[in-house]
Design an enzyme around this catalytic site. Structure first.
Site, short mmCIF file in Angstrom:
data_model
loop_
_atom_site.label_atom_id
_atom_site.label_comp_id
_atom_site.label_asym_id
_atom_site.label_seq_id
_atom_site.Cartn_x
_atom_site.Cartn_y
_atom_site.Cartn_z
N GLU A 1 9.17 7.93 -3.40
CA GLU A 1 7.42 8.44 -2.90
C GLU A 1 7.17 9.99 -5.15
O GLU A 1 6.09 9.88 -5.54
CB GLU A 1 7.57 8.92 -2.22
CG GLU A 1 6.99 8.56 -1.01
CD GLU A 1 6.15 7.24 -1.32
OE1 GLU A 1 4.89 7.86 -1.35
OE2 GLU A 1 6.39 6.10 -0.57
N HIS B 1 6.06 7.35 -7.45
CA HIS B 1 4.65 7.53 -7.75
C HIS B 1 4.04 8.95 -8.29
O HIS B 1 3.22 9.33 -8.94
CB HIS B 1 3.90 7.99 -5.87
CG HIS B 1 4.00 6.35 -6.35
ND1 HIS B 1 3.16 5.81 -6.27
CD2 HIS B 1 4.34 5.90 -4.56
CE1 HIS B 1 3.26 4.27 -6.05
NE2 HIS B 1 4.28 4.76 -4.76
#
Length: 184
Positions: free
Chosen positions: A154, A157
């Site tokens: 994550e 990202h």
């Protein structure tokens, strides 16, 4: 409520941008976005809700995946001992990591990538990270195993990096020497 229609797909330019820091204290809009990220991953793991709304199951979601280029993410998963890691964080940052690496033997997937991309993704086996929760408190987490891998995915990202960027293009399924294989 977020659905798969809110999640942008691979190739969208926002997925390759470095996301902006969220100013603290967060605006109500930013707080609502962060709550909706966590709500998606929780709902996506509930078979009835996931079926009803056509949600692909996920264990993490970052704001850039819903076309919001800000440093926010949510994770909801249990580790191999059944401990729940359910966090929605502003401005998460890895502050230290192990030298030792790990990888998921099943490879990684992504809600923004519709097709499976086989290959081992090298990740740090252990990380320590800091972030700010929805109550404005600084949280410090020491993670290993699946939770450590999920948070790294994550945070990538937030930096415009996709999981498949880490896969060895010549030999995607070549075992990563000295790394801990993690079954999922």
């Amino acid at each position: 409520m977020l659905t798969m229609e809110d999640i942008i797909r691979d190739g969208h330019p926002t997925l390759r941008k470095v996301a902006a820091e969220v100013h603290m204290p967060p605006s109500e809009e930013d707080a609502q976005i962060l709550r909706s990220l966590l709500e998606y991953v929780i709902n996506s793991q509930n078979p009835e809700i996931a079926y009803q709304y056509g949600l692909r199951p996920g264990i993490g979601l970052a704001a850039p995946q819903i076309n919001v280029s800000k440093r926010m993410l949510a994770v909801h998963l249990t580790d191999d001992k059944g401990v729940l890691y359910s966090y929605a964080l502003f401005n998460p940052k890895i502050i230290s990591h192990s030298v030792e690496m790990a990888y998921l033997t099943s490879g990684e997937g992504c809600l923004s990538v519709d097709e499976p991309i086989p290959g081992y993704v090298p990740r740090y086996a252990r990380i320590t990270l800091k972030g700010i929760n929805l109550d404005g408190e600084e949280i410090k987490l020491r993670l290993k195993g699946l939770p450590a891998i999920c948070f790294q995915h994550e945070i990538d990202h937030l930096n415009g990096v996709m999981f498949y960027d880490h896969i060895d293009k010549q030999e995607p399924l070549k075992e990563i020497q000295g790394a801990i294989p993690i079954e999922r």
